[in-house]
Scaffold this motif. Structure first.
Motif, PDB file in Angstrom:
ATOM      1  N   PRO A 100       0.849  -1.193   0.000  1.00 13.18           N
ATOM      2  CA  PRO A 100       0.000   0.000   0.000  1.00 13.18           C
ATOM      3  C   PRO A 100       0.884   1.242   0.000  1.00 13.18           C
ATOM      4  CG  PRO A 100       0.128  -0.926   2.207  1.00 13.18           C
ATOM      5  CD  PRO A 100       0.829  -1.897   1.301  1.00 13.18           C
ATOM      6  N   THR A 101       0.403   2.286  -0.639  1.00 13.53           N
ATOM      7  CA  THR A 101       1.197   3.521  -0.710  1.00 13.53           C
ATOM      8  C   THR A 101       0.532   4.695   0.003  1.00 13.53           C
ATOM      9  OG1 THR A 101       0.180   4.104  -2.834  1.00 13.53           O
ATOM     10  CG2 THR A 101       2.249   2.845  -2.895  1.00 13.53           C
ATOM     11  N   GLN A 102      -0.797   4.618   0.222  1.00  6.51           N
ATOM     12  CA  GLN A 102      -1.513   5.733   0.848  1.00  6.51           C
ATOM     13  C   GLN A 102      -2.322   5.300   2.061  1.00  6.51           C
ATOM     14  OE1 GLN A 102      -3.599   8.433  -1.969  1.00  6.51           O
ATOM     15  NE2 GLN A 102      -2.811   7.121  -3.599  1.00  6.51           N
ATOM     16  N   LEU A 103      -3.030   4.177   1.953  1.00 10.22           N
ATOM     17  CA  LEU A 103      -3.989   3.777   2.973  1.00 10.22           C
ATOM     18  C   LEU A 103      -3.404   2.692   3.883  1.00 10.22           C
ATOM     19  CD1 LEU A 103      -7.188   3.496   0.742  1.00 10.22           C
ATOM     20  CD2 LEU A 103      -6.218   5.516   1.837  1.00 10.22           C
ATOM     21  N   SER A 104      -3.598   2.860   5.180  1.00  8.37           N
ATOM     22  CA  SER A 104      -3.236   1.842   6.188  1.00  8.37           C
ATOM     23  C   SER A 104      -1.749   1.529   6.228  1.00  8.37           C
ATOM     24  CB  SER A 104      -4.021   0.541   5.944  1.00  8.37           C
ATOM     25  OG  SER A 104      -5.398   0.768   5.844  1.00  8.37           O
ATOM     26  N   VAL A 105      -0.917   2.387   5.646  1.00  6.23           N
ATOM     27  CA  VAL A 105       0.517   2.090   5.564  1.00  6.23           C
ATOM     28  C   VAL A 105       1.118   1.903   6.952  1.00  6.23           C
ATOM     29  CG1 VAL A 105       2.758   2.989   4.837  1.00  6.23           C
ATOM     30  CG2 VAL A 105       0.769   3.266   3.356  1.00  6.23           C
ATOM     31  N   GLY A 106       0.791   2.813   7.870  1.00  4.72           N
ATOM     32  CA  GLY A 106       1.357   2.711   9.209  1.00  4.72           C
ATOM     33  C   GLY A 106       0.962   1.433   9.916  1.00  4.72           C
ATOM     34  N   HIS A 107      -0.292   1.018   9.760  1.00  5.48           N
ATOM     35  CA  HIS A 107      -0.774  -0.196  10.426  1.00  5.48           C
ATOM     36  C   HIS A 107      -0.154  -1.454   9.841  1.00  5.48           C
ATOM     37  CE1 HIS A 107      -3.784   1.907  12.799  1.00  5.48           C
ATOM     38  NE2 HIS A 107      -4.216   2.515  11.708  1.00  5.48           N
ATOM     39  N   LEU A 108      -0.006  -1.480   8.513  1.00  3.77           N
ATOM     40  CA  LEU A 108       0.378  -2.715   7.839  1.00  3.77           C
ATOM     41  C   LEU A 108       1.885  -2.914   7.742  1.00  3.77           C
ATOM     42  CD1 LEU A 108      -2.268  -2.585   4.990  1.00  3.77           C
ATOM     43  CD2 LEU A 108      -2.176  -4.278   6.826  1.00  3.77           C
ATOM     44  N   ILE A 109       2.620  -1.856   7.453  1.00  2.00           N
ATOM     45  CA  ILE A 109       4.058  -2.028   7.204  1.00  2.00           C
ATOM     46  C   ILE A 109       4.929  -1.004   7.926  1.00  2.00           C
ATOM     47  CG2 ILE A 109       3.711  -3.096   4.952  1.00  2.00           C
ATOM     48  CD1 ILE A 109       4.285  -0.432   3.625  1.00  2.00           C
ATOM     49  N   GLY A 110       4.300  -0.022   8.592  1.00  2.00           N
ATOM     50  CA  GLY A 110       5.071   1.074   9.164  1.00  2.00           C
ATOM     51  C   GLY A 110       6.036   0.657  10.259  1.00  2.00           C
ATOM     52  N   ARG A 111       5.709  -0.402  11.001  1.00  9.14           N
ATOM     53  CA  ARG A 111       6.573  -0.845  12.103  1.00  9.14           C
ATOM     54  C   ARG A 111       7.344  -2.118  11.752  1.00  9.14           C
ATOM     55  NH1 ARG A 111       3.599  -2.580  16.322  1.00  9.14           N
ATOM     56  NH2 ARG A 111       1.687  -2.753  15.097  1.00  9.14           N
ATOM     57  N   ASN A 112       7.403  -2.429  10.453  1.00  8.34           N
ATOM     58  CA  ASN A 112       8.048  -3.672  10.017  1.00  8.34           C
ATOM     59  C   ASN A 112       7.497  -4.873  10.787  1.00  8.34           C
ATOM     60  OD1 ASN A 112       9.799  -2.559   8.060  1.00  8.34           O
ATOM     61  ND2 ASN A 112      11.212  -1.908   9.680  1.00  8.34           N
ATOM     62  N   ILE A 113       6.184  -4.851  10.981  1.00  7.43           N
ATOM     63  CA  ILE A 113       5.551  -5.894  11.765  1.00  7.43           C
ATOM     64  C   ILE A 113       5.606  -7.233  11.037  1.00  7.43           C
ATOM     65  CG2 ILE A 113       3.228  -5.522  10.824  1.00  7.43           C
ATOM     66  CD1 ILE A 113       2.212  -5.854  13.742  1.00  7.43           C
ATOM     67  N   ARG A 114       5.761  -8.295  11.783  1.00 12.29           N
ATOM     68  CA  ARG A 114       5.764  -9.649  11.226  1.00 12.29           C
ATOM     69  C   ARG A 114       4.363 -10.231  11.397  1.00 12.29           C
ATOM     70  NH1 ARG A 114       8.119 -13.122  15.306  1.00 12.29           N
ATOM     71  NH2 ARG A 114       5.934 -13.334  15.884  1.00 12.29           N
ATOM     72  N   TRP A 115       3.688 -10.427  10.284  1.00 10.30           N
ATOM     73  CA  TRP A 115       2.355 -11.026  10.333  1.00 10.30           C
ATOM     74  C   TRP A 115       2.493 -12.548  10.314  1.00 10.30           C
ATOM     75  CZ3 TRP A 115      -0.910  -7.698  11.978  1.00 10.30           C
ATOM     76  CH2 TRP A 115      -0.851  -6.362  11.592  1.00 10.30           C
TER      77      TRP A 115
END
Length: 264
Positions: free
Chosen positions: A44-59
Motif C-alpha cells: 500500500p502507498t496511501q492507505l493503512s501504511v502505518g498499520h500494515l508495514i510502518g513498524r516492520n511488523i511480522r504477520w
C-alpha cells in the motif's frame, strides 16, 4: 450476504501459530480461511501504511472468520498486533467454499499445467503488478517443495471516484482470459463493511488462488495481462495491496497438494 471478519495477526514471540489455531478449535471456531502470510507482492502507498508495514511488523496468520465467530478471549491474549477488516461476502460463495477450495489445493495429479514462459523482461519493481528481477530472485531462492505449492493473493482495493466501470472491465478480462489461463481463480470477493479498512477508505477485497507463485509471476510477465493492467487496473485504483499467503492445516503446516485431499 454474510458478514465476515478478515484478520492479519501478529502473535507474541512465545506463541506458535499452531497453538493459536488450537485455541480457536477448542472454542468451536473453524476459520473459513487459515493461512500464513508469505510476502508482500504490492505494498500500500496511501492507505493503512502505518498499520500494515510502518513498524516492520511480522504477520504470522491470516484468518477469515464469520462475524458470529469472534476471536475468543484466551486467544486474544496471544496477539501482539492485529489489523481487521469486516466485509460482506456472498452466502452462495461461502456455502460452497470448502469443497471448491479443496479442489484447488489438492488437484488431481497432472491436472495443473506448468507456468508459462515469461513474455516480458523483468522490470525494476513489482509495485505496478509487473514481474521484477527481485521477485524472480525470491522465487528462485524458495525451496522447491514450497515454490510449487498453491498460493492465494489477498487483494485490498480502493477505487478512484468514477472508475468502478474501468475496474469491472479489468476484472472481466482477468476472469475470461488473462488470469484464468495462468491458473488464477477468484475464490472470494467482498465489499468492505467496517473495521480499520473502512475507516481508512478501502472499498473491496478479493482473494485469488494461483497454482504456485511461479504461475502468478508468469501472469504478471504476460503481454495480455499487462495490456489490461495498464489500460484498466492501474488507472482505476486509488490504492491497493497484494499479500501472498499459503493456506495451512490445523497444525499450521503449509498445505501440501501431494498429500491426501482433506477439508481444511
Amino acid at each position: 450476504m454474510v458478514l465476515c471478519n478478515l484478520h492479519l495477526i501478529s502473535l507474541r514471540n512465545d506463541v506458535s501459530p499452531a497453538l493459536f489455531l488450537g485455541k480457536l478449535r477448542w472454542n468451536g471456531i473453524k476459520p473459513i480461511v487459515q493461512a500464513r502470510p508469505i510476502r508482500w507482492m504490492v505494498l500500500p502507498t496511501q492507505l493503512s501504511v502505518g498499520h500494515l508495514i510502518g513498524r516492520n511488523i511480522r504477520w504470522d496468520l491470516f484468518l477469515i472468520l464469520e462475524e458470529t465467530d469472534p476471536i475468543p478471549h484466551e486467544a486474544q491474549l496471544d496477539i501482539d498486533g492485529i489489523w481487521s477488516v469486516s466485509c460482506g461476502v456472498s452466502s452462495k460463495a461461502l456455502s460452497g467454499y470448502a469443497a471448491a477450495n479443496s479442489k484447488l489445493l489438492f488437484p488431481p495429479p497432472g491436472s495443473v499445467s506448468p507456468p508459462e514462459p515469461q513474455e516480458i523482461e523483468p522490470s525494476n519493481s513489482s509495485q505496478n503488478l509487473e514481474t521484477s528481477l527481485e521477485l524472480c530472485e525470491w522465487i528462485g531462492a524458495l525451496p522447491a517443495e514450497i515454490r510449487d505449492r498453491p498460493v492465494s493473493m489477498l487483494n485490498l482495493l480502493a477505487v478512484n471516484p468514477g472508475k468502478k466501470d474501468d475496474y469491472k472491465k479489468y476484472r472481466d478480462a482477468f476472469v475470461t482470459n488473462a488470469g484464468t489461463r495462468h491458473g488464477a481463480n477468484i475464490k472470494l470477493v467482498g465489499r468492505i463493511a467496517g473495521g480499520a479498512a473502512a475507516d481508512d477508505g478501502w472499498d473491496e477485497i478479493a482473494f485469488v488462488h494461483y497454482p504456485s507463485v511461479s504461475h502468478f509471476a508468469a501472469m504478471a510477465a504476460s503481454r495480455d495481462y499487462q495490456e489490461i493492467n495498464h489500460e484498466h487496473r492501474l488507472p482505476s485504483l486509488k490504492d491497493t495491496f497484494i499479500l501472498c499467503v499459503m493456506e495451512v492445516d490445523d497444525q499450521a503446516n503449509i498445505v501440501d497438494p501431494r498429500q491426501t485431499r482433506e477439508r481444511l
